[in-house]
Design an enzyme around this catalytic site. Sequence first.
Site, PDB file in Angstrom:
ATOM      1  N   CYS A   1       0.825  -1.222   0.000  1.00  0.00           N
ATOM      2  CA  CYS A   1       0.000   0.000   0.000  1.00  0.00           C
ATOM      3  C   CYS A   1       0.851   1.260   0.000  1.00  0.00           C
ATOM      4  O   CYS A   1       0.361   2.343  -0.326  1.00  0.00           O
ATOM      5  CB  CYS A   1      -0.940  -0.004   1.196  1.00  0.00           C
ATOM      6  SG  CYS A   1      -1.864  -1.531   1.300  1.00  0.00           S
TER       7      CYS A   1
ATOM      8  N   HIS B   1      -3.750   6.710   2.838  1.00  0.00           N
ATOM      9  CA  HIS B   1      -4.135   5.427   2.257  1.00  0.00           C
ATOM     10  C   HIS B   1      -5.534   5.081   2.758  1.00  0.00           C
ATOM     11  O   HIS B   1      -5.821   5.190   3.953  1.00  0.00           O
ATOM     12  CB  HIS B   1      -3.128   4.362   2.697  1.00  0.00           C
ATOM     13  CG  HIS B   1      -3.521   2.973   2.331  1.00  0.00           C
ATOM     14  ND1 HIS B   1      -4.003   2.643   1.089  1.00  0.00           N
ATOM     15  CD2 HIS B   1      -3.499   1.821   3.058  1.00  0.00           C
ATOM     16  CE1 HIS B   1      -4.266   1.349   1.058  1.00  0.00           C
ATOM     17  NE2 HIS B   1      -3.976   0.826   2.234  1.00  0.00           N
TER      18      HIS B   1
ATOM     19  N   ASN C   1     -10.189  -0.587  -0.344  1.00  0.00           N
ATOM     20  CA  ASN C   1      -8.728  -0.546  -0.240  1.00  0.00           C
ATOM     21  C   ASN C   1      -8.123  -0.987  -1.572  1.00  0.00           C
ATOM     22  O   ASN C   1      -8.218  -2.160  -1.943  1.00  0.00           O
ATOM     23  CB  ASN C   1      -8.291  -1.478   0.897  1.00  0.00           C
ATOM     24  CG  ASN C   1      -6.792  -1.495   1.098  1.00  0.00           C
ATOM     25  OD1 ASN C   1      -6.033  -0.974   0.295  1.00  0.00           O
ATOM     26  ND2 ASN C   1      -6.363  -2.105   2.196  1.00  0.00           N
TER      27      ASN C   1
HETATM   28  O1  UT7 Z   1      -4.036  -1.809   3.323  1.00  0.00           O
HETATM   29  C1  UT7 Z   1      -3.067  -2.357   4.120  1.00  0.00           C
HETATM   30  C2  UT7 Z   1      -3.351  -2.401   5.509  1.00  0.00           C
HETATM   31  N1  UT7 Z   1      -4.631  -2.998   5.824  1.00  0.00           N
HETATM   32  C3  UT7 Z   1      -5.335  -2.419   6.763  1.00  0.00           C
HETATM   33  O2  UT7 Z   1      -4.965  -1.367   7.203  1.00  0.00           O
HETATM   34  C4  UT7 Z   1      -6.527  -3.127   7.299  1.00  0.00           C
HETATM   35  C5  UT7 Z   1      -6.466  -3.094   8.799  1.00  0.00           C
HETATM   36  N2  UT7 Z   1      -7.518  -3.775   9.488  1.00  0.00           N
HETATM   37  C6  UT7 Z   1      -8.802  -3.414   9.443  1.00  0.00           C
HETATM   38  O3  UT7 Z   1      -9.193  -2.537   8.726  1.00  0.00           O
HETATM   39  C7  UT7 Z   1      -9.766  -4.103  10.377  1.00  0.00           C
HETATM   40  O4  UT7 Z   1      -9.044  -4.879  11.308  1.00  0.00           O
HETATM   41  C8  UT7 Z   1     -10.810  -5.010   9.662  1.00  0.00           C
HETATM   42  C9  UT7 Z   1     -11.809  -4.143   8.906  1.00  0.00           C
HETATM   43  C10 UT7 Z   1     -10.116  -5.944   8.692  1.00  0.00           C
HETATM   44  C11 UT7 Z   1     -11.588  -5.841  10.679  1.00  0.00           C
HETATM   45  O5  UT7 Z   1     -12.200  -4.980  11.607  1.00  0.00           O
HETATM   46  P1  UT7 Z   1     -12.059  -5.273  13.179  1.00  0.00           P
HETATM   47  O6  UT7 Z   1     -12.856  -4.267  13.872  1.00  0.00           O
HETATM   48  O7  UT7 Z   1     -10.589  -5.335  13.459  1.00  0.00           O
HETATM   49  O8  UT7 Z   1     -12.758  -6.664  13.300  1.00  0.00           O
HETATM   50  P2  UT7 Z   1     -12.172  -8.042  13.854  1.00  0.00           P
HETATM   51  O9  UT7 Z   1     -11.207  -8.607  12.863  1.00  0.00           O
HETATM   52  O10 UT7 Z   1     -11.709  -7.852  15.253  1.00  0.00           O
HETATM   53  O11 UT7 Z   1     -13.470  -8.919  13.839  1.00  0.00           O
HETATM   54  C12 UT7 Z   1     -14.556  -8.625  14.675  1.00  0.00           C
HETATM   55  C13 UT7 Z   1     -15.671  -9.605  14.373  1.00  0.00           C
HETATM   56  C14 UT7 Z   1     -15.239 -11.072  14.348  1.00  0.00           C
HETATM   57  O12 UT7 Z   1     -16.260 -11.829  14.900  1.00  0.00           O
HETATM   58  P3  UT7 Z   1     -16.160 -12.363  16.400  1.00  0.00           P
HETATM   59  O13 UT7 Z   1     -14.917 -13.217  16.438  1.00  0.00           O
HETATM   60  O14 UT7 Z   1     -16.049 -11.147  17.257  1.00  0.00           O
HETATM   61  O15 UT7 Z   1     -17.417 -13.132  16.570  1.00  0.00           O
HETATM   62  C15 UT7 Z   1     -15.120 -11.375  12.877  1.00  0.00           C
HETATM   63  O16 UT7 Z   1     -15.327 -12.728  12.591  1.00  0.00           O
HETATM   64  O17 UT7 Z   1     -16.214  -9.318  13.062  1.00  0.00           O
HETATM   65  C16 UT7 Z   1     -16.239 -10.547  12.309  1.00  0.00           C
HETATM   66  N3  UT7 Z   1     -16.091 -10.228  10.902  1.00  0.00           N
HETATM   67  C17 UT7 Z   1     -17.128  -9.929  10.109  1.00  0.00           C
HETATM   68  N4  UT7 Z   1     -18.448  -9.857  10.348  1.00  0.00           N
HETATM   69  C18 UT7 Z   1     -19.248  -9.514   9.321  1.00  0.00           C
HETATM   70  C19 UT7 Z   1     -14.946 -10.141  10.183  1.00  0.00           C
HETATM   71  N5  UT7 Z   1     -15.245  -9.794   8.908  1.00  0.00           N
HETATM   72  C20 UT7 Z   1     -16.588  -9.651   8.839  1.00  0.00           C
HETATM   73  C21 UT7 Z   1     -17.473  -9.307   7.811  1.00  0.00           C
HETATM   74  N6  UT7 Z   1     -18.779  -9.238   8.105  1.00  0.00           N
HETATM   75  N7  UT7 Z   1     -17.062  -9.010   6.556  1.00  0.00           N
END
Ligand code: UT7
Length: 329
Positions: A112, A256, A286
Site C-alpha cells: 500500500c 491510504h 482498499n
Molecule cells: O491496506 C493495508 C493495511 N490494511 C489495513 O490497514 C486493514 C487493517 N484492518 C482493518 O481494517 C480491520 O481490522 C478489519 C476491517 C479488517 C476488521 O475490523 P475489526 O474491527 O478489526 O474486526 P475483527 O477482525 O476484530 O473482527 C470482529 C468480528 C469477528 O467476529 P467475532 O470473532 O467477534 O465473533 C469477525 O469474525 O467481526 C467478524 N467479521 C465480520 N463480520 C461480518 C470479520 N469480517 C466480517 C465481515 N462481516 N465481513
Amino acid sequence: MNAVIRGTGAYTPEKVLTNADFEKIVDTSDEWIVTRTGIKERRIISESETNSDLCLRAGQNALDMAGISAADLDMIIVGTVTPDYNLPSTAAVVQEKLGAANSAAFDVVAACAGFLHGLSIAHGFIVNGNIRRALVIGSEVLSRFTDYSDRSTCVLFGDGAGAVVVEAEDGAAPNGSGVLSSYLKADGTKTELLWIPAGGSTKPLDENNIKSRERYITMSGNEIYKLAVRSMCDAALKALDKAGVSTDEISWLIPHQANIRIIEGVAKRLKIPDQKVFLNIEKYGNTSAASVPIALDEANRKGLLKKGDYILMVAFGGGLTWGASLVRW
Ligand code: UT7
C-alpha cells in the site's frame, strides 16, 4: 532543483461490487462493512483487463494534464503487488503500451506504500539531476488475489490505478512547489501479518496450495490496524519534521484508504481536523498502492488543491512497509 507534480490521473474499472452484493456471497452485512471500514462499494476489473491497462489509462490522464507526451518521459515507476507477470515488470509493459520509448521502467513492491516509495525515488532522481520527467503510478488488481469465501478480507479490496507526472523545475526556490520530503520505513519481521503465501518462488503454485487457498491475500486485520495508526502517524511527523512544516500548516491529509477508522485515528493523533482529510474509501475500498494517487487525483480534479498548499500523503501496508510524503502544491 525541485520535483513538481505537473499532472495527476486515475482510472477505476467500471464494474461495481456493492456491500449488498457481498451479503449474497458471504455472511456479512452492509451495516458491518460500513461501520467497521467505511466502505460502500469497490471497483472490480473485467476479465479482459490487466493491471497494465489500468496503468495506461491513469498514466495517460496524468500525461494529458501535464501537457507532455509519453516520449518525454525519462522514467516510469509502477508501485504494485499485483503485477501483470512475475517477469517482466508491469512498468515495462506500460512503457510499451504508452509508447514511452525514451524511459527507464521498473516496479516498486511496497504494497500500500508502493506509490509513495515510487514518488520518493522519482523525487531523488530528479533533484539529483539524473532525470527530468517521471511517471509514477500506483496500480492494483487485488480482486485476482482475493479469497471471495473469506469475509474478513474480501469485503475490503478493490481494483484501480492512480498516477502523477513529476517534472524537474530548475532554479525553483527550495520552499517552492514540489515534493518537499519523504520518510519510508519497513518491518520485515511482521511479513506474515499481511501476505500472499503461495505463488512466488518459495512456494510456486501447485494443486495443494491452490486447494489450501494460499494463493490469496491473508491478513491479521486487527494487528495490522493498530500498527497502521501508530506507523502512519510516526511517518507523517518525520516527513513534516524533515521539511520544517507543522501539522497545523497542512491543507490536506491524503491518507491510504484502508479503513475509515484508521484514517480517523491518524487524523485525531496528528490533530488534523476532519475537513482537511480527503476520503473516498466508500467508493473504492482498499486499492493498496493505487489508493493515495487515486485520492490525490480526485482532490486535484475537484479543485481542492490550491497553489502553495501543503499536502501530506501517508500509507501503510504489507511488508510491513509504510511512509509519508509532503508536497507543496
Ligand atoms: O491496506 C493495508 C493495511 N490494511 C489495513 O490497514 C486493514 C487493517 N484492518 C482493518 O481494517 C480491520 O481490522 C478489519 C476491517 C479488517 C476488521 O475490523 P475489526 O474491527 O478489526 O474486526 P475483527 O477482525 O476484530 O473482527 C470482529 C468480528 C469477528 O467476529 P467475532 O470473532 O467477534 O465473533 C469477525 O469474525 O467481526 C467478524 N467479521 C465480520 N463480520 C461480518 C470479520 N469480517 C466480517 C465481515 N462481516 N465481513
